[in-house]
Design a protein around this motif. Structure first.
Motif, mmCIF file in Angstrom:
data_model
loop_
_atom_site.group_PDB
_atom_site.id
_atom_site.type_symbol
_atom_site.label_atom_id
_atom_site.label_comp_id
_atom_site.label_asym_id
_atom_site.label_seq_id
_atom_site.Cartn_x
_atom_site.Cartn_y
_atom_site.Cartn_z
ATOM 1 N N SER A 7 0.862 -1.264 -0.064
ATOM 2 C CA SER A 7 0.047 0.172 0.116
ATOM 3 C C SER A 7 0.862 1.245 0.045
ATOM 4 O O SER A 7 2.007 1.119 0.125
ATOM 5 C CB SER A 7 -0.945 0.147 0.957
ATOM 6 N N GLY A 8 0.384 2.337 -0.293
ATOM 7 C CA GLY A 8 1.159 3.566 -0.030
ATOM 8 C C GLY A 8 1.209 4.144 -1.497
ATOM 9 O O GLY A 8 1.920 5.349 -1.442
ATOM 10 N N GLY A 9 1.162 3.628 -2.568
ATOM 11 C CA GLY A 9 1.511 4.105 -3.807
ATOM 12 C C GLY A 9 0.474 5.359 -4.403
ATOM 13 O O GLY A 9 -0.593 5.425 -3.736
ATOM 14 N N SER A 85 12.700 12.655 -2.866
ATOM 15 C CA SER A 85 13.272 13.174 -3.869
ATOM 16 C C SER A 85 12.896 12.510 -5.131
ATOM 17 O O SER A 85 13.716 12.272 -5.806
ATOM 18 C CB SER A 85 14.774 13.387 -3.874
ATOM 19 N N LEU A 86 11.449 12.082 -5.377
ATOM 20 C CA LEU A 86 11.229 11.343 -6.432
ATOM 21 C C LEU A 86 11.348 11.931 -7.641
ATOM 22 O O LEU A 86 11.315 13.275 -7.805
ATOM 23 C CB LEU A 86 9.711 10.913 -6.008
ATOM 24 N N ALA A 92 6.611 3.487 -11.834
ATOM 25 C CA ALA A 92 6.715 2.068 -11.868
ATOM 26 C C ALA A 92 5.673 1.314 -10.997
ATOM 27 O O ALA A 92 5.152 2.135 -9.984
ATOM 28 C CB ALA A 92 8.003 1.459 -11.576
ATOM 29 N N GLN A 93 5.312 0.250 -11.118
ATOM 30 C CA GLN A 93 4.855 -0.600 -10.217
ATOM 31 C C GLN A 93 5.852 -1.171 -9.204
ATOM 32 O O GLN A 93 6.661 -1.777 -9.597
ATOM 33 C CB GLN A 93 3.968 -1.713 -10.928
ATOM 34 N N GLN A 112 1.142 0.899 -7.714
ATOM 35 C CA GLN A 112 1.779 2.023 -8.503
ATOM 36 C C GLN A 112 2.234 3.301 -7.947
ATOM 37 O O GLN A 112 1.332 3.807 -7.154
ATOM 38 C CB GLN A 112 0.661 2.056 -9.590
ATOM 39 N N VAL A 113 3.285 3.593 -8.518
ATOM 40 C CA VAL A 113 3.828 5.192 -8.073
ATOM 41 C C VAL A 113 4.025 5.735 -9.398
ATOM 42 O O VAL A 113 4.850 5.194 -10.428
ATOM 43 C CB VAL A 113 5.324 4.695 -7.370
#
Length: 117
Positions: A7-9, A85-86, A92-93, A112-113
């Motif tokens: 979780s968390g994406g 710092s994305l 990506a998954q 997913q992010v």
């Protein structure tokens, strides 16, 4: 069998942060390594980070070193990935995995992010 739920994406702007979680259940007896992998569209799954059973040893891919931090809760059944710092290339998954011996045997369904520029 081990069940893993990530979780968390989500969607975040470049430079932002996200925290992923992965909860393990089922066969959780014995020591095991937990790790994160990711797969961008059209690319192969790649290693991101992993943490040992006691939580005192971590390993990161060069591409995320210094930006991502992997950690594990005291019960050792949940692993986290703090992503700072994305960058758009982090899109990506993301998959959580468990390794009892030499290879990762169990995987979650992924989260997913997406990082927008």
């Amino acid at each position: 069998q081990v069940q893993l739920v990530e979780s968390g994406g989500g969607l975040v702007q470049a430079g932002g942060s996200l925290r992923l979680s992965c909860a393990a259940s089922g066969r959780t007896l014995g020591s095991y390594v937990m790790g994160w992998f990711r797969q961008a569209r059209g690319k192969e799954r790649e290693f991101v980070a992993e943490i040992n059973w006691s939580g005192d040893s971590t390993y990161y891919a060069d591409s995320v070193k210094g930006r991502f931090t992997i950690s594990r809760d005291l019960a050792k059944t949940t692993v986290y990935l703090q992503m700072n710092s994305l960058k758009p290339e982090d899109t990506a998954q993301y998959y959580c995995g468990v390794k009892f011996h030499l290879v990762y045997e169990y995987w979650g369904q992924g989260t997913q992010v997406t990082v927008s520029s």
